[in-house]
Scaffold this active site. Structure first.
Site, PDB file in Angstrom:
ATOM      1  N   ASP A 133       0.843  -1.199   0.000  1.00  0.00           N
ATOM      2  CA  ASP A 133       0.000   0.000   0.000  1.00  0.00           C
ATOM      3  C   ASP A 133       0.879   1.249   0.000  1.00  0.00           C
ATOM      4  O   ASP A 133       1.164   1.827   1.043  1.00  0.00           O
ATOM      5  CB  ASP A 133      -0.930  -0.024   1.221  1.00  0.00           C
ATOM      6  CG  ASP A 133      -1.933   1.119   1.207  1.00  0.00           C
ATOM      7  OD1 ASP A 133      -1.972   1.857   0.205  1.00  0.00           O
ATOM      8  OD2 ASP A 133      -2.672   1.279   2.189  1.00  0.00           O
ATOM      9  N   TRP A 134       1.294   1.660  -1.192  1.00  0.00           N
ATOM     10  CA  TRP A 134       2.082   2.878  -1.380  1.00  0.00           C
ATOM     11  C   TRP A 134       1.232   3.875  -2.157  1.00  0.00           C
ATOM     12  O   TRP A 134       1.123   3.786  -3.382  1.00  0.00           O
ATOM     13  CB  TRP A 134       3.360   2.573  -2.164  1.00  0.00           C
ATOM     14  CG  TRP A 134       4.417   1.847  -1.394  1.00  0.00           C
ATOM     15  CD1 TRP A 134       4.398   1.480  -0.086  1.00  0.00           C
ATOM     16  CD2 TRP A 134       5.682   1.405  -1.904  1.00  0.00           C
ATOM     17  NE1 TRP A 134       5.554   0.835   0.264  1.00  0.00           N
ATOM     18  CE2 TRP A 134       6.369   0.778  -0.835  1.00  0.00           C
ATOM     19  CE3 TRP A 134       6.300   1.475  -3.148  1.00  0.00           C
ATOM     20  CZ2 TRP A 134       7.642   0.225  -0.985  1.00  0.00           C
ATOM     21  CZ3 TRP A 134       7.564   0.923  -3.304  1.00  0.00           C
ATOM     22  CH2 TRP A 134       8.239   0.312  -2.233  1.00  0.00           C
ATOM     23  N   GLU A 135       0.636   4.813  -1.487  1.00  0.00           N
ATOM     24  CA  GLU A 135      -0.286   5.751  -2.131  1.00  0.00           C
ATOM     25  C   GLU A 135       0.233   7.179  -2.200  1.00  0.00           C
ATOM     26  O   GLU A 135      -0.423   8.040  -2.806  1.00  0.00           O
ATOM     27  CB  GLU A 135      -1.619   5.764  -1.371  1.00  0.00           C
ATOM     28  CG  GLU A 135      -2.303   4.423  -1.254  1.00  0.00           C
ATOM     29  CD  GLU A 135      -3.541   4.502  -0.384  1.00  0.00           C
ATOM     30  OE1 GLU A 135      -4.406   5.360  -0.658  1.00  0.00           O
ATOM     31  OE2 GLU A 135      -3.640   3.715   0.586  1.00  0.00           O
ATOM     32  N   ASN A 136       1.390   7.462  -1.600  1.00  0.00           N
ATOM     33  CA  ASN A 136       1.836   8.849  -1.473  1.00  0.00           C
ATOM     34  C   ASN A 136       2.213   9.483  -2.803  1.00  0.00           C
ATOM     35  O   ASN A 136       1.986  10.671  -3.014  1.00  0.00           O
ATOM     36  CB  ASN A 136       3.005   8.934  -0.486  1.00  0.00           C
ATOM     37  CG  ASN A 136       2.613   8.421   0.890  1.00  0.00           C
ATOM     38  OD1 ASN A 136       2.504   7.213   1.093  1.00  0.00           O
ATOM     39  ND2 ASN A 136       2.359   9.322   1.825  1.00  0.00           N
TER      40      ASN A 136
END
EC number: 3.2.1.35
Length: 449
Positions: A133-136
């Site tokens: 979960d890498w949303e930045n």
């Protein structure tokens, strides 16, 4: 008896109903004879351990980690600070690991990622969902708009500091090139490392692919749910990511503004449609399994989905041919005994019963239509056919008390039920099987498995 029905009807269906649409083979399901799985990915351990509230997840055909924990053998999610040295700015403005990917050591990141994977997933035989979960930031320069524009500005300044002799246009071109190269390396190499270390897992990034069909607030009366053409093009440009993924994890979270509306179904349908398209183009041998993330409560609230919106999310996901769905939840679910009871009441009621309905219906269709060697998929993706138990033929019975429950599905498939399935669904055969009803071995595909 049922196999005789299929044999008698097969020729007629082939001539009259089969629309000739080719469906790419699928990877065999995670668990045998379970064509559609429902996962629980919420930190609800405290409900059982602290408040003595058993959520009855397994009773209602929901796959969960031990003690209903957020991460474990069924599904493990890696947040930004849980995997390596992910460069980013968090929601509070704190800087981490050089901020932009071209300003952090990839080798150092991968070395730390290796330790983190061993810590969070100790068994090499792990065959659950591995979700990063890498949303930045997004790996494509043009998709870093709004609050993510800071990564473009930082990249431009980074290039300017290293190459002060270049013109401003040259700096911007170089910044974009270096950013996308580094972002691709971070995402791709992290994924490949995870797959090398835990090769039986289903690995991918949360929210990939996206569709950007969020304009249901601005013009709700004109909303179609379709993904903008530019976003489809941008998804095509991420072929490198799809090829190295072993599963896709889009999201279909519903906000309250979509509650029980036609727009809710449009929103979910087109996000799934785009994900299924990507799943079929990623590989040549089989379509990637798709596990969309949903919420049992409307986004940013503690209000449970209506039964209509359970159909719009869980039902639509199963009918479109996804391998399963993942219910994500926040710490609020287990923050108090009352919160735990609210979640439990919803699971014991509409949510649990509907999940049993859909998972059982998907299994029945796979059994009778696809001989257990494939999953049922809508013949026409835009139709309103769902994989539901036929109410005149089946009943869901819940036995037990507050501490122990058992769910039983009673009934049998009638001829008219089978005709409905044949008219509205087709088989997506698992690897090693082919034919209209997945009745034939495919030796060439078996050798690839």
């Amino acid at each position: 008896m049922y196999h005789l029905w299929i044999k008698c009807l097969a020729a007629w269906i082939f001539l009259k109903r089969f629309n000739g649409v080719h469906v790419m083979q699928a990877k065999a399901p995670m668990y045998p004879n379970e064509p559609f799985l429902v996962f629980w990915n919420a930190p609800t351990t405290q409900c059982r351990l602290r408040y003595k509230v058993d959520l009855d997840l397994n009773t209602f055909h929901i796959v969960t980690n031990a003690n209903d924990s957020l991460s474990g053998s069924a599904v493990t999610i890696f947040y930004p600070t849980h995997l390596g040295f992910y460069p980013h700015i968090d929601g509070r403005g704190h800087f981490f690991n050089g901020i932009i990917p071209q300003n952090e050591s990839l080798a150092k990141h991968l070395n730390k990622s290796k330790s983190d994977i061993n810590r969070m997933i100790p068994l090499r035989t792990f065959h659950g969902l591995g979700v990063i979960d890498w949303e930045n930031w997004r790996p494509q320069w043009d998709r870093n708009w709004g609050s993510k524009n800071v990564y473009r500005n930082r990249s431009i300044q980074f290039a300017r500091d290293l190459h002060p002799e270049l013109s401003e246009d040259e700096i911007k071109r170089l910044a974009k090139q270096e950013y996308e190269k580094a972002a691709k390396s971070f995402m791709r190499d992290t994924l490949l490392l995870a797959e090398e270390m835990r090769p039986y897992g289903y690995w991918g990034y949360y929210l990939y692919p996206d569709c950007q069909n969020y304009n249901y607030k601005t013009k709700p009366d004109q909303y179609t749910g379709e993904c903008p053409d530019i976003e489809i093009t941008r998804n095509n440009q991420l072929l490198w990511l799809w090829r190295d993924s072993t599963a896709l994890f889009p999201n279909i979270y519903l906000e309250t503004v979509l509650r029980s509306s036609d727009n809710a179904l449009k929103f979910v349908h087109h996000r799934l449609k785009e994900s299924m398209r990507i799943a079929s183009m990623a590989r040549k041998d089989y379509a990637l399994p798709v596990f969309p993330y949903a919420r049992p409560f409307y986004a940013y609230t503690f209000e449970p989905l209506t039964e209509e919106d359970l159909v719009n999310t869980v039902g639509e996901t199963a009918a479109m041919g996804a391998a399963g769905i993942v219910f994500w939840g926040s710490m609020q679910y287990a923050s108090t005994v009352d919160s735990c009871r609210k979640v439990k009441d919803y699971i014991d009621g509409p949510l649990g019963r509907y999940i049993v309905n859909v998972t059982t219906a998907a299994k029945i269709c796979s059994h009778f239509l696809c001989k257990k060697h494939g999953r049922c998929v809508r013949k026409h993706s835009d139709s309103n056919a769902f994989l539901h138990l036929f109410p005149d033929s089946f009943r869901i019975l819940v036995h037990g008390n507050a501490t122990e429950k058992k769910v039983i599905v009673k009934g049998k498939l009638e001829l008219e039920n089978l005709i409905f399935l044949i008219n509205n669904f087709m088989c997506q055969c698992y690897q090693g099987w082919k034919g209209l009803y997945c009745e034939k071995h495919s030796i060439k595909d078996i050798r690839k498995i």
